[in-house]
Design a protein around this motif. Sequence first.
Motif, PDB file in Angstrom:
ATOM      1  N   GLU A 173       0.900  -1.240   0.007  1.00  0.00           N
ATOM      2  CA  GLU A 173      -0.065  -0.055  -0.104  1.00  0.00           C
ATOM      3  C   GLU A 173       0.739   1.251   0.027  1.00  0.00           C
ATOM      4  OE1 GLU A 173      -2.660  -0.395   3.606  1.00  0.00           O
ATOM      5  OE2 GLU A 173      -3.706  -2.136   2.509  1.00  0.00           O
ATOM      6  N   ARG A 174       2.108   1.106   0.148  1.00  0.00           N
ATOM      7  CA  ARG A 174       3.116   2.371  -0.040  1.00  0.00           C
ATOM      8  C   ARG A 174       4.230   1.978  -0.272  1.00  0.00           C
ATOM      9  NH1 ARG A 174       6.804   3.435   3.935  1.00  0.00           N
ATOM     10  NH2 ARG A 174       6.482   2.601   6.055  1.00  0.00           N
ATOM     11  N   GLU A 175       5.268   2.848  -0.780  1.00  0.00           N
ATOM     12  CA  GLU A 175       6.482   2.663  -1.252  1.00  0.00           C
ATOM     13  C   GLU A 175       7.423   2.382   0.073  1.00  0.00           C
ATOM     14  OE1 GLU A 175       7.093   6.016  -4.678  1.00  0.00           O
ATOM     15  OE2 GLU A 175       6.808   6.691  -2.738  1.00  0.00           O
ATOM     16  N   LEU A 231       5.130   0.944  -4.958  1.00  0.00           N
ATOM     17  CA  LEU A 231       3.980   0.758  -4.494  1.00  0.00           C
ATOM     18  C   LEU A 231       3.059  -0.260  -4.972  1.00  0.00           C
ATOM     19  CD1 LEU A 231       1.540   2.351  -2.839  1.00  0.00           C
ATOM     20  CD2 LEU A 231       0.867   3.657  -5.115  1.00  0.00           C
ATOM     21  N   LYS A 236       6.109   8.049   5.407  1.00  0.00           N
ATOM     22  CA  LYS A 236       5.218   7.052   4.656  1.00  0.00           C
ATOM     23  C   LYS A 236       6.187   6.473   3.669  1.00  0.00           C
ATOM     24  CE  LYS A 236       1.483   7.577   6.496  1.00  0.00           C
ATOM     25  NZ  LYS A 236       0.871   6.680   7.268  1.00  0.00           N
ATOM     26  N   GLN A 237       7.586   6.721   3.679  1.00  0.00           N
ATOM     27  CA  GLN A 237       8.445   6.158   2.763  1.00  0.00           C
ATOM     28  C   GLN A 237       9.358   5.427   3.634  1.00  0.00           C
ATOM     29  OE1 GLN A 237       9.889   9.382   0.343  1.00  0.00           O
ATOM     30  NE2 GLN A 237       8.506   9.007  -1.404  1.00  0.00           N
TER      31      GLN A 237
END
Length: 222
Positions: A63-65, A85, A165-166
């Motif tokens: 759901e994220r990198e 992603l 978020k990374q």
Amino acid sequence: MGHSAFFFLMTISTVLAGSGVTIKTLVFPTETSTSYVEMVPMKPLNLAAFTLCMNVATELTGEREIILFAYRTADSDELNVWRELDGRLSFYLSGDGVLFRVPQLGALQTHLCVTWDSSSGAAALFMDGKRSLTKIYKKGHAIRPGGKVLLGQDPDSFLGGFDAKQSFVGEIGDVNMWDTVLSDGEIQDMFSGKTLTIGTVLDWDTAQLKINGAVEVVNREL
């Protein structure tokens, strides 16, 4: 073989078996914009070819990198390795990257290597000794020296501009780098434990690690 010789060999085997080999890994327990580890290279990253290997495990979903490795100079991201992603693995050399559709990273440790050669542009990825197809990427390019190697964060500026978020959450260890492209056999033997190939640019066993924030160094015996 005589009894004394047999006893001698058995004694050595017992000592070796009992001595154990201690290895260290880095555990990044939570998503954060402050936790990272700077790894000090043995020589400048002035590279026209490289092999970069690590052991990595993460329970983060697609759901994220996720940043897996970052090398940045004051001017640009010279080398970044990512879990994209959509789950693909990739690396970027000062601009657009090269991406590989491979099995997802997960909670079980994966031995991951990426290789690149400027003279041909040949780029490839290995997971647990298995080699991807070859892609042609950044032929004639060179990685420039004078930067910092970071684990855990993607710096958008020199040692700054981190985005939680990374960030990496999970476990990373055995990060080694060479200024050549290792052969398929050498990488496969590393994964299987047949040989120990010491990195010429980054050597996990001897490198200085500068810990920042909530990162734990965990030692365990093989």
